[in-house]
Scaffold this motif. Structure first.
Motif, short mmCIF file in Angstrom:
data_model
loop_
_atom_site.label_atom_id
_atom_site.label_comp_id
_atom_site.label_asym_id
_atom_site.label_seq_id
_atom_site.Cartn_x
_atom_site.Cartn_y
_atom_site.Cartn_z
N GLY A 14 -6.77 24.81 37.16
CA GLY A 14 -6.64 25.48 35.87
C GLY A 14 -5.41 26.37 35.77
O GLY A 14 -5.04 26.78 34.66
N ASP A 15 -4.79 26.69 36.90
CA ASP A 15 -3.60 27.54 36.91
C ASP A 15 -2.37 26.76 36.45
O ASP A 15 -2.39 25.54 36.30
N SER A 16 -1.28 27.51 36.28
CA SER A 16 0.01 26.92 35.92
C SER A 16 1.02 27.21 37.02
O SER A 16 0.90 28.20 37.76
N LEU A 17 2.03 26.36 37.10
CA LEU A 17 3.09 26.51 38.09
C LEU A 17 4.33 25.82 37.55
O LEU A 17 4.23 24.78 36.88
N ARG A 18 5.49 26.38 37.85
CA ARG A 18 6.74 25.71 37.47
C ARG A 18 7.57 25.44 38.71
O ARG A 18 7.87 26.36 39.47
N VAL A 19 7.93 24.20 38.91
CA VAL A 19 8.82 23.83 40.00
C VAL A 19 10.20 23.56 39.44
O VAL A 19 10.35 23.15 38.28
N SER A 20 11.21 23.82 40.25
CA SER A 20 12.60 23.70 39.83
C SER A 20 13.36 22.77 40.77
O SER A 20 12.97 22.59 41.93
N ASN A 84 -2.71 23.70 33.49
CA ASN A 84 -4.06 23.15 33.72
C ASN A 84 -4.08 22.23 34.96
O ASN A 84 -4.54 21.09 34.89
N LEU A 85 -3.58 22.75 36.04
CA LEU A 85 -3.48 21.95 37.26
C LEU A 85 -4.85 21.55 37.79
O LEU A 85 -5.84 22.29 37.65
N LYS A 86 -4.91 20.36 38.37
CA LYS A 86 -6.13 19.81 38.92
C LYS A 86 -5.94 19.53 40.41
O LYS A 86 -4.81 19.34 40.86
N PRO A 87 -7.02 19.50 41.18
CA PRO A 87 -6.88 19.20 42.61
C PRO A 87 -6.14 17.89 42.87
O PRO A 87 -5.40 17.79 43.86
N GLU A 88 -6.27 16.92 41.98
CA GLU A 88 -5.58 15.64 42.17
C GLU A 88 -4.08 15.73 41.93
O GLU A 88 -3.36 14.75 42.16
N ASP A 89 -3.60 16.87 41.47
CA ASP A 89 -2.16 17.09 41.34
C ASP A 89 -1.53 17.53 42.67
O ASP A 89 -0.31 17.66 42.76
N THR A 90 -2.35 17.78 43.66
CA THR A 90 -1.84 18.18 44.97
C THR A 90 -0.94 17.10 45.55
O THR A 90 -1.35 15.94 45.68
N ALA A 91 0.30 17.49 45.87
CA ALA A 91 1.28 16.52 46.36
C ALA A 91 2.58 17.24 46.69
O ALA A 91 2.76 18.41 46.33
N TYR A 110 16.97 5.40 40.86
CA TYR A 110 17.38 6.75 41.21
C TYR A 110 18.28 6.75 42.44
O TYR A 110 17.98 6.11 43.44
N ASP A 111 19.39 7.50 42.33
CA ASP A 111 20.41 7.50 43.36
C ASP A 111 20.18 8.54 44.45
O ASP A 111 20.33 8.27 45.62
N TYR A 112 19.87 9.74 44.05
CA TYR A 112 19.77 10.86 44.98
C TYR A 112 18.42 11.53 44.85
O TYR A 112 17.88 11.65 43.75
N TRP A 113 17.92 12.00 45.99
CA TRP A 113 16.58 12.61 46.04
C TRP A 113 16.63 13.96 46.73
O TRP A 113 17.39 14.16 47.69
N GLY A 114 15.80 14.88 46.25
CA GLY A 114 15.66 16.17 46.91
C GLY A 114 14.65 16.08 48.04
O GLY A 114 14.03 15.03 48.26
N GLN A 115 14.45 17.20 48.74
CA GLN A 115 13.61 17.20 49.92
C GLN A 115 12.13 17.40 49.58
O GLN A 115 11.28 17.16 50.43
N GLY A 116 11.82 17.80 48.38
CA GLY A 116 10.44 17.96 47.96
C GLY A 116 9.92 19.38 48.11
O GLY A 116 10.38 20.14 48.96
N THR A 117 8.96 19.71 47.26
CA THR A 117 8.29 21.00 47.34
C THR A 117 6.79 20.76 47.20
O THR A 117 6.35 19.97 46.36
N LEU A 118 6.00 21.41 48.06
CA LEU A 118 4.57 21.14 48.14
C LEU A 118 3.80 21.96 47.12
O LEU A 118 3.94 23.19 47.06
N VAL A 119 2.98 21.27 46.34
CA VAL A 119 2.07 21.92 45.40
C VAL A 119 0.64 21.61 45.85
O VAL A 119 0.28 20.44 45.99
N THR A 120 -0.14 22.65 46.08
CA THR A 120 -1.53 22.48 46.51
C THR A 120 -2.43 23.15 45.48
O THR A 120 -2.26 24.33 45.19
N VAL A 121 -3.37 22.39 44.95
CA VAL A 121 -4.29 22.90 43.94
C VAL A 121 -5.70 22.89 44.52
O VAL A 121 -6.23 21.84 44.85
#
Length: 123
Positions: A14-20, A84-91, A110-121
């Protein structure tokens, strides 16, 4: 080219989060971009994409209406606002730069990729 994803963390359902995603070494405003995610034990999947001018966006059905993709050319940064994050958004959430100005839902363009950021709900 470097893509630095940030903003992940542990939140409750149910929380919100912004990734950049901040890009360097590339003309940020000339290319479409996208967000993908990979949950534990699953393949990486498409989340959202945005065109070079931000006039076109597209979302996976699973996040439509809850997530918003945007970009700020002045800051060379793309965002993913997740509500409105859900546990299934964990990734692990990955950002990527497209080989063109449009949008794409598959990983190959897609040409270039970042290293990723972990979101846990948590539930």
């Amino acid at each position: 080219v470097q893509l630095q994803a940030s903003g992940g963390g542990l939140v409750q359902a149910g929380d919100s989060l912004r990734v950049s995603c901040t890009a360097s070494g590339v003309t940020f405003s000339a290319y479409g971009m996208g967000w993908f995610r990979q949950a534990p034990g699953k393949e990486r999947e498409f989340v959202a994409t945005i065109s070079w001018s931000a006039d076109s966006t597209y979302y996976a059905d699973s996040v439509k209406g809850r997530f918003t993709i945007s970009r700020d050319a002045a800051k060379n940064t793309m965002y993913l606002q997740m509500n409105n994050l859900k546990p299934e958004d964990t990734a692990v959430y990955y950002c990527a730069v497209l080989k063109g100005r449009g949008i794409a839902t598959h990983q190959v363009p897609y040409d270039y990729w970042g290293q990723g950021t972990l979101v846990t709900v948590s539930s």
